[in-house]
Design a protein around this motif. Structure first.
Motif, PDB file in Angstrom:
ATOM      1  N   VAL A 106       0.837  -1.205   0.000  1.00 50.96           N
ATOM      2  CA  VAL A 106       0.000   0.000   0.000  1.00 50.96           C
ATOM      3  C   VAL A 106       0.871   1.255   0.000  1.00 50.96           C
ATOM      4  CG1 VAL A 106      -1.632   1.351   1.383  1.00 50.96           C
ATOM      5  CG2 VAL A 106      -1.922  -1.122   1.171  1.00 50.96           C
ATOM      6  N   LEU A 107       1.781   1.322   0.972  1.00 45.33           N
ATOM      7  CA  LEU A 107       2.560   2.557   1.130  1.00 45.33           C
ATOM      8  C   LEU A 107       3.556   2.731  -0.016  1.00 45.33           C
ATOM      9  CD1 LEU A 107       2.932   2.415   5.010  1.00 45.33           C
ATOM     10  CD2 LEU A 107       1.379   3.826   3.668  1.00 45.33           C
ATOM     11  N   GLY A 108       4.071   1.607  -0.547  1.00 46.24           N
ATOM     12  CA  GLY A 108       4.968   1.675  -1.711  1.00 46.24           C
ATOM     13  C   GLY A 108       4.220   2.185  -2.937  1.00 46.24           C
ATOM     14  N   ALA A 109       2.965   1.766  -3.101  1.00 43.06           N
ATOM     15  CA  ALA A 109       2.170   2.217  -4.257  1.00 43.06           C
ATOM     16  C   ALA A 109       1.942   3.724  -4.189  1.00 43.06           C
ATOM     17  CB  ALA A 109       0.834   1.474  -4.291  1.00 43.06           C
ATOM     18  N   ILE A 110       1.646   4.220  -3.002  1.00 42.51           N
ATOM     19  CA  ILE A 110       1.419   5.672  -2.845  1.00 42.51           C
ATOM     20  C   ILE A 110       2.709   6.435  -3.158  1.00 42.51           C
ATOM     21  CG2 ILE A 110       0.812   7.493  -1.178  1.00 42.51           C
ATOM     22  CD1 ILE A 110      -1.576   5.834  -1.287  1.00 42.51           C
ATOM     23  N   GLU A 111       3.825   5.911  -2.648  1.00 38.90           N
ATOM     24  CA  GLU A 111       5.119   6.575  -2.894  1.00 38.90           C
ATOM     25  C   GLU A 111       5.431   6.594  -4.385  1.00 38.90           C
ATOM     26  OE1 GLU A 111       8.284   4.796  -0.563  1.00 38.90           O
ATOM     27  OE2 GLU A 111       9.811   5.771  -1.825  1.00 38.90           O
ATOM     28  N   SER A 112       5.183   5.483  -5.069  1.00 37.63           N
ATOM     29  CA  SER A 112       5.446   5.402  -6.503  1.00 37.63           C
ATOM     30  C   SER A 112       4.555   6.379  -7.269  1.00 37.63           C
ATOM     31  CB  SER A 112       5.212   3.972  -6.995  1.00 37.63           C
ATOM     32  OG  SER A 112       5.211   3.936  -8.397  1.00 37.63           O
ATOM     33  N   ALA A 113       3.265   6.444  -6.886  1.00 32.18           N
ATOM     34  CA  ALA A 113       2.340   7.346  -7.584  1.00 32.18           C
ATOM     35  C   ALA A 113       2.800   8.794  -7.439  1.00 32.18           C
ATOM     36  CB  ALA A 113       0.930   7.175  -7.023  1.00 32.18           C
ATOM     37  N   LYS A 114       3.322   9.121  -6.250  1.00 30.39           N
ATOM     38  CA  LYS A 114       3.762  10.510  -6.008  1.00 30.39           C
ATOM     39  C   LYS A 114       5.025  10.829  -6.787  1.00 30.39           C
ATOM     40  CE  LYS A 114       1.636  11.836  -1.686  1.00 30.39           C
ATOM     41  NZ  LYS A 114       1.474  11.063  -0.469  1.00 30.39           N
ATOM     42  N   SER A 115       5.974   9.865  -6.806  1.00 34.50           N
ATOM     43  CA  SER A 115       7.280  10.144  -7.422  1.00 34.50           C
ATOM     44  C   SER A 115       7.292   9.840  -8.913  1.00 34.50           C
ATOM     45  CB  SER A 115       8.369   9.304  -6.732  1.00 34.50           C
ATOM     46  OG  SER A 115       8.160   7.927  -7.021  1.00 34.50           O
ATOM     47  N   GLY A 116       6.347   9.042  -9.385  1.00 34.56           N
ATOM     48  CA  GLY A 116       6.362   8.616 -10.784  1.00 34.56           C
ATOM     49  C   GLY A 116       7.431   7.569 -11.053  1.00 34.56           C
ATOM     50  N   GLN A 117       8.040   7.029  -9.995  1.00 33.23           N
ATOM     51  CA  GLN A 117       9.134   6.055 -10.141  1.00 33.23           C
ATOM     52  C   GLN A 117       8.722   4.688  -9.612  1.00 33.23           C
ATOM     53  OE1 GLN A 117      12.299   7.108 -11.302  1.00 33.23           O
ATOM     54  NE2 GLN A 117      11.192   9.017 -11.679  1.00 33.23           N
TER      55      GLN A 117
ATOM     56  N   VAL B 144       9.273   1.759  -7.135  1.00 35.75           N
ATOM     57  CA  VAL B 144       9.772   1.781  -5.757  1.00 35.75           C
ATOM     58  C   VAL B 144      10.151   0.357  -5.333  1.00 35.75           C
ATOM     59  CG1 VAL B 144       9.039   2.138  -3.347  1.00 35.75           C
ATOM     60  CG2 VAL B 144       8.438   3.822  -5.097  1.00 35.75           C
ATOM     61  N   MET B 145      11.349   0.189  -4.773  1.00 38.04           N
ATOM     62  CA  MET B 145      11.773  -1.125  -4.274  1.00 38.04           C
ATOM     63  C   MET B 145      11.182  -1.308  -2.871  1.00 38.04           C
ATOM     64  SD  MET B 145      13.319  -2.089  -6.886  1.00 38.04           S
ATOM     65  CE  MET B 145      13.815  -3.732  -6.323  1.00 38.04           C
ATOM     66  N   LEU B 146      10.688  -2.494  -2.576  1.00 35.55           N
ATOM     67  CA  LEU B 146      10.067  -2.774  -1.285  1.00 35.55           C
ATOM     68  C   LEU B 146      10.956  -3.748  -0.519  1.00 35.55           C
ATOM     69  CD1 LEU B 146       6.456  -3.299  -2.696  1.00 35.55           C
ATOM     70  CD2 LEU B 146       7.392  -1.209  -1.715  1.00 35.55           C
ATOM     71  N   GLY B 147      11.609  -3.236   0.509  1.00 36.50           N
ATOM     72  CA  GLY B 147      12.553  -4.077   1.254  1.00 36.50           C
ATOM     73  C   GLY B 147      11.869  -4.952   2.278  1.00 36.50           C
TER      74      GLY B 147
END
Ligand SMILES: NC(=O)c1ccc[n+]([C@@H]2O[C@H](COP(=O)([O-])OP(=O)(O)OC[C@H]3O[C@@H](n4cnc5c(N)ncnc54)[C@H](O)[C@@H]3O)[C@@H](O)[C@H]2O)c1
Length: 342
Positions: free
Chosen positions: A326-337, A339-342
């Motif tokens: 969930v939080l990785g998807a939001i971060e990706s949507a904001k950055s357009g990049q 996102v690696m999920l550790g």
């Protein structure tokens, strides 16, 4: 005779009703305290169910007064961190509503507190407790379609909630998608490695924030999970369980979220004589699970895990991977990049 857990409910809003009705049916649970930041809310719930539990505004006080060993956290997402870490520090296990916490840092600290105190936090993911999803999982894990390459979930509904969801930034991803993401992990038995998400608010949307999204996850088994979702899609709705198409090396598994899942796999003997489009046979999923569906099933699993001294299926150490989606998807949507999920 089952051990009777002494339970404090933290948060006396809408979802507390679902939990209380379930707890009142059990012989291993007694509700000894009700906590809410508004005392009147705790009193209202106490009176509605005719409970003789104490009412409190502070969880520490409730645990100390009642000698509780279990806290049910049905507060708002922003309070989950404070409630679950306090409960564990005061000696209680926690059964909590989703989401486990509001940030990844909080989720990690909850796990660290569980490690330090020897207590557990189990998170409600009620959509795992369903005979159809369990049959689909077995269809995949038994190798019916071979190694999984691609998992697709479509989620298209048009609910007019009113209230806080209509003004949230990311209502679909933050409030709903954790269910579908957790289902994906459960069905294929793999965790997320990366995500790319495009979130948007299409024409006709009645939400202020982005009510639609497409997310692509690379998973730890090498497969790709593709999520397409909208909460402002009028007409031809999917089920709330989503509509699934899972493609493996030998065939495809299908589940519409309502009916029994099945697979279509290449017929035996086809590989000897390859043709343009191979013949397939239909394989029904094994319907073996006979637990109680939805919330009741989640509650059963949490109590059973405590009794057996093992982590629940949705222990915080597992659930943090669904949170990361969930939080990785939001971060990706904001950055357009991606996102690696550790
Ligand atoms: N699993 C599901 O299908 C499902 C469905 C709906 C809601 N939920 C989850 O359940 C949780 C509760 O949702 P709800 O609809 O009952 O919300 P709600 O707003 O109706 O109730 C929350 C209550 O918690 C109280 N509260 C907030 N912070 C507190 C604190 N620090 N200490 C004590 N009380 C506090 C509020 O005063 C309120 O009475 C949320 O995390 C939500 O995401 C899950």
């Amino acid at each position: 005779m089952n051990k009777q857990h002494r339970i404090v409910i933290a948060g006396c809003g809408g979802m507390s009703n679902v939990w209380i009705q379930e707890l009142l049916k059990r012989d291993d649970a007694v509700i000894v305290g009700l906590v809410d930041v508004y005392l009147s809310q705790a009193e209202k719930i106490r009176d509605a169910y005719g409970l003789d539990s104490g009412v409190y505004t502070r969880l520490e006080q409730a645990i100390a007064d009642t000698n509780a060993d279990l806290v049910i956290d049905v507060t708002i997402p922003d309070s989950h961190f404070e409630i679950s870490t306090t409960a564990m520090k005061y000696g209680c296990h926690v059964f909590g509503e989703k989401p486990m916490a509001a940030t990844m840092e909080q989720a990690r600290e909850i796990i660290a507190t569980a490690d330090a105190t020897g207590r557990t936090v189990s998170v409600m993911q009620n959509r795992r407790y369903d005979a159809n999803i369990r049959a689909l999982r077995e269809l995949i894990s038994s190798g019916t379609i071979g190694r999984t390459g691609m998992i697709n979930a479509d989620f298209f509904l048009g609910p007019h909630f009113g209230g806080f969801r209509d003004v949230m930034d990311s209502p679909l991803i933050l409030d709903m998608a954790i269910h579908t993401f957790d289902q994906a992990r459960f069905i294929i038995g793999a965790d997320p490695v990366s995500v790319y998400c495009h979130e948007f608010n299409p024409p006709g949307s009645w939400y202020k924030g982005n009510a639609s999204a497409v997310c692509i996850y690379e998973m730890s088994d090498g497969s790709v999970f593709c999520y397409r979702g909208s909460w402002c899609a009028e007409g031809s709705p999917t089920s709330w369980e989503a509509d699934w198409r899972i493609i493996g090396e030998k065939g495809t598994a299908i589940w519409d979220g309502v009916h029994a899942p099945y697979a279509e796999v290449v017929s035996a003997g086809e590989s000897a004589e390859p043709k343009f489009m191979r013949d397939t046979v239909r394989v029904e999923a094994p319907m073996r699970w006979n637990g109680r569906p939805g919330h009741a099933g989640g509650v059963d699993e949490m109590f059973l895990a405590l009794k057996e001294g093992r982590p629940a299926e949705t222990d915080s150490r597992d659930n943090i991977h669904s949170m990361a989606m969930v939080l990785g998807a939001i971060e990706s949507a904001k950055s357009g990049q991606k996102v690696m999920l550790g």
